[in-house]
Scaffold this motif. Sequence first.
Motif, PDB file in Angstrom:
ATOM      1  N   HIS A 166       0.914  -1.222   0.129  1.00 38.27           N
ATOM      2  CA  HIS A 166       0.059  -0.098   0.078  1.00 38.27           C
ATOM      3  C   HIS A 166       0.821   1.290   0.151  1.00 38.27           C
ATOM      4  O   HIS A 166       1.959   1.191   0.667  1.00 38.27           O
ATOM      5  N   VAL A 167       0.559   2.231  -0.896  1.00 41.38           N
ATOM      6  CA  VAL A 167       1.232   3.550  -0.806  1.00 41.38           C
ATOM      7  C   VAL A 167      -0.024   4.559  -0.679  1.00 41.38           C
ATOM      8  O   VAL A 167      -0.957   4.707  -1.271  1.00 41.38           O
ATOM      9  N   ARG A 168       0.320   5.404   0.192  1.00 42.28           N
ATOM     10  CA  ARG A 168      -0.734   6.496   0.365  1.00 42.28           C
ATOM     11  C   ARG A 168       0.076   8.130   0.334  1.00 42.28           C
ATOM     12  O   ARG A 168       0.981   8.098   0.990  1.00 42.28           O
ATOM     13  N   LEU A 169      -0.287   8.631  -0.695  1.00 39.43           N
ATOM     14  CA  LEU A 169       0.404  10.065  -0.828  1.00 39.43           C
ATOM     15  C   LEU A 169      -0.664  11.104  -0.972  1.00 39.43           C
ATOM     16  O   LEU A 169      -1.656  10.928  -1.425  1.00 39.43           O
ATOM     17  N   ALA A 170      -0.283  12.323  -0.573  1.00 39.98           N
ATOM     18  CA  ALA A 170      -1.170  13.269  -0.638  1.00 39.98           C
ATOM     19  C   ALA A 170      -0.959  14.021  -2.113  1.00 39.98           C
ATOM     20  O   ALA A 170       0.184  14.144  -2.432  1.00 39.98           O
ATOM     21  N   ALA A 171      -1.708  14.574  -2.828  1.00 37.95           N
ATOM     22  CA  ALA A 171      -1.901  15.001  -4.082  1.00 37.95           C
ATOM     23  C   ALA A 171      -2.699  16.179  -4.324  1.00 37.95           C
ATOM     24  O   ALA A 171      -3.878  15.830  -3.842  1.00 37.95           O
ATOM     25  N   PRO A 172      -2.696  17.103  -5.076  1.00 40.52           N
ATOM     26  CA  PRO A 172      -3.687  18.272  -5.366  1.00 40.52           C
ATOM     27  C   PRO A 172      -4.641  17.640  -6.140  1.00 40.52           C
ATOM     28  O   PRO A 172      -4.582  16.320  -7.048  1.00 40.52           O
ATOM     29  N   ALA A 173      -5.817  17.907  -6.029  1.00 37.55           N
ATOM     30  CA  ALA A 173      -7.165  17.502  -6.692  1.00 37.55           C
ATOM     31  C   ALA A 173      -6.666  17.670  -8.279  1.00 37.55           C
ATOM     32  O   ALA A 173      -6.145  18.458  -8.566  1.00 37.55           O
ATOM     33  N   GLY A 174      -7.101  16.446  -8.716  1.00 37.59           N
ATOM     34  CA  GLY A 174      -7.128  16.372 -10.542  1.00 37.59           C
ATOM     35  C   GLY A 174      -5.693  15.943 -10.806  1.00 37.59           C
ATOM     36  O   GLY A 174      -5.780  15.614 -12.009  1.00 37.59           O
ATOM     37  N   SER A 175      -4.967  15.643  -9.970  1.00 35.75           N
ATOM     38  CA  SER A 175      -3.606  15.219 -10.154  1.00 35.75           C
ATOM     39  C   SER A 175      -3.341  13.625  -9.953  1.00 35.75           C
ATOM     40  O   SER A 175      -2.151  12.821 -10.008  1.00 35.75           O
ATOM     41  N   GLU A 176      -4.380  13.056  -9.514  1.00 34.21           N
ATOM     42  CA  GLU A 176      -4.240  11.602  -9.116  1.00 34.21           C
ATOM     43  C   GLU A 176      -3.914  10.504 -10.304  1.00 34.21           C
ATOM     44  O   GLU A 176      -3.031   9.796  -9.897  1.00 34.21           O
ATOM     45  N   ASP A 177      -4.399  10.746 -11.445  1.00 37.72           N
ATOM     46  CA  ASP A 177      -3.930   9.828 -12.568  1.00 37.72           C
ATOM     47  C   ASP A 177      -2.348   9.854 -12.780  1.00 37.72           C
ATOM     48  O   ASP A 177      -1.620   8.946 -12.937  1.00 37.72           O
ATOM     49  N   LEU A 178      -1.996  11.094 -12.907  1.00 38.53           N
ATOM     50  CA  LEU A 178      -0.420  11.415 -13.128  1.00 38.53           C
ATOM     51  C   LEU A 178       0.288  10.961 -11.830  1.00 38.53           C
ATOM     52  O   LEU A 178       1.490  10.208 -12.203  1.00 38.53           O
ATOM     53  N   LEU A 179      -0.041  11.133 -10.715  1.00 37.18           N
ATOM     54  CA  LEU A 179       0.532  10.719  -9.711  1.00 37.18           C
ATOM     55  C   LEU A 179       1.007   8.959  -9.692  1.00 37.18           C
ATOM     56  O   LEU A 179       1.847   8.345  -9.513  1.00 37.18           O
ATOM     57  N   ARG A 180      -0.332   8.486  -9.891  1.00 38.38           N
ATOM     58  CA  ARG A 180      -0.451   7.025 -10.052  1.00 38.38           C
ATOM     59  C   ARG A 180       0.606   6.560 -11.036  1.00 38.38           C
ATOM     60  O   ARG A 180       1.088   5.552 -11.095  1.00 38.38           O
ATOM     61  N   ALA A 181       0.489   7.131 -12.277  1.00 36.90           N
ATOM     62  CA  ALA A 181       1.073   6.541 -13.527  1.00 36.90           C
ATOM     63  C   ALA A 181       2.478   6.755 -13.013  1.00 36.90           C
ATOM     64  O   ALA A 181       3.581   5.956 -13.241  1.00 36.90           O
ATOM     65  N   SER A 182       3.058   8.024 -12.192  1.00 29.72           N
ATOM     66  CA  SER A 182       4.345   8.059 -12.029  1.00 29.72           C
ATOM     67  C   SER A 182       5.069   7.054 -10.890  1.00 29.72           C
ATOM     68  O   SER A 182       5.974   6.667 -10.916  1.00 29.72           O
ATOM     69  N   CYS A 183       4.157   6.950 -10.046  1.00 28.19           N
ATOM     70  CA  CYS A 183       4.441   5.924  -8.914  1.00 28.19           C
ATOM     71  C   CYS A 183       4.769   4.615  -9.457  1.00 28.19           C
ATOM     72  O   CYS A 183       5.617   3.712  -9.443  1.00 28.19           O
ATOM     73  N   ALA A 184       3.588   4.219 -10.436  1.00 28.20           N
ATOM     74  CA  ALA A 184       3.856   2.729 -11.078  1.00 28.20           C
ATOM     75  C   ALA A 184       4.919   2.571 -11.933  1.00 28.20           C
ATOM     76  O   ALA A 184       5.770   1.607 -11.801  1.00 28.20           O
ATOM     77  N   SER A 185       5.233   3.764 -12.668  1.00 29.63           N
ATOM     78  CA  SER A 185       6.854   3.757 -13.529  1.00 29.63           C
ATOM     79  C   SER A 185       7.802   3.682 -12.749  1.00 29.63           C
ATOM     80  O   SER A 185       8.829   2.852 -12.915  1.00 29.63           O
ATOM     81  N   ALA A 186       7.883   4.264 -11.509  1.00 31.72           N
ATOM     82  CA  ALA A 186       9.056   4.422 -10.427  1.00 31.72           C
ATOM     83  C   ALA A 186       9.115   3.031  -9.704  1.00 31.72           C
ATOM     84  O   ALA A 186      10.224   2.586  -9.649  1.00 31.72           O
TER      85      ALA A 186
END
Length: 53
Positions: free
Chosen positions: A8-28
């Motif tokens: 499990h990973v929980r991060l705070a992110a600005p509204a509307g940026s969840e898809d970009l953050l999810r893709a970045s984490c998956a890539s990393a």
Amino acid sequence: MSLAAVDHVRLAAPAGSEDLLRASCASALGGTGIPEPPAPIPKPPGLAARDGC
């Protein structure tokens, strides 16, 4: 360093940026992640009565 699994990973992110953050984490982390459910799942009455705790 090598990871066998990430549960499990929980991060705070600005509204509307969840898809970009999810893709970045998956890539990393080298994974694909699990998609969000289409709608929130209601909490069972016992948990809802205690604010989910």
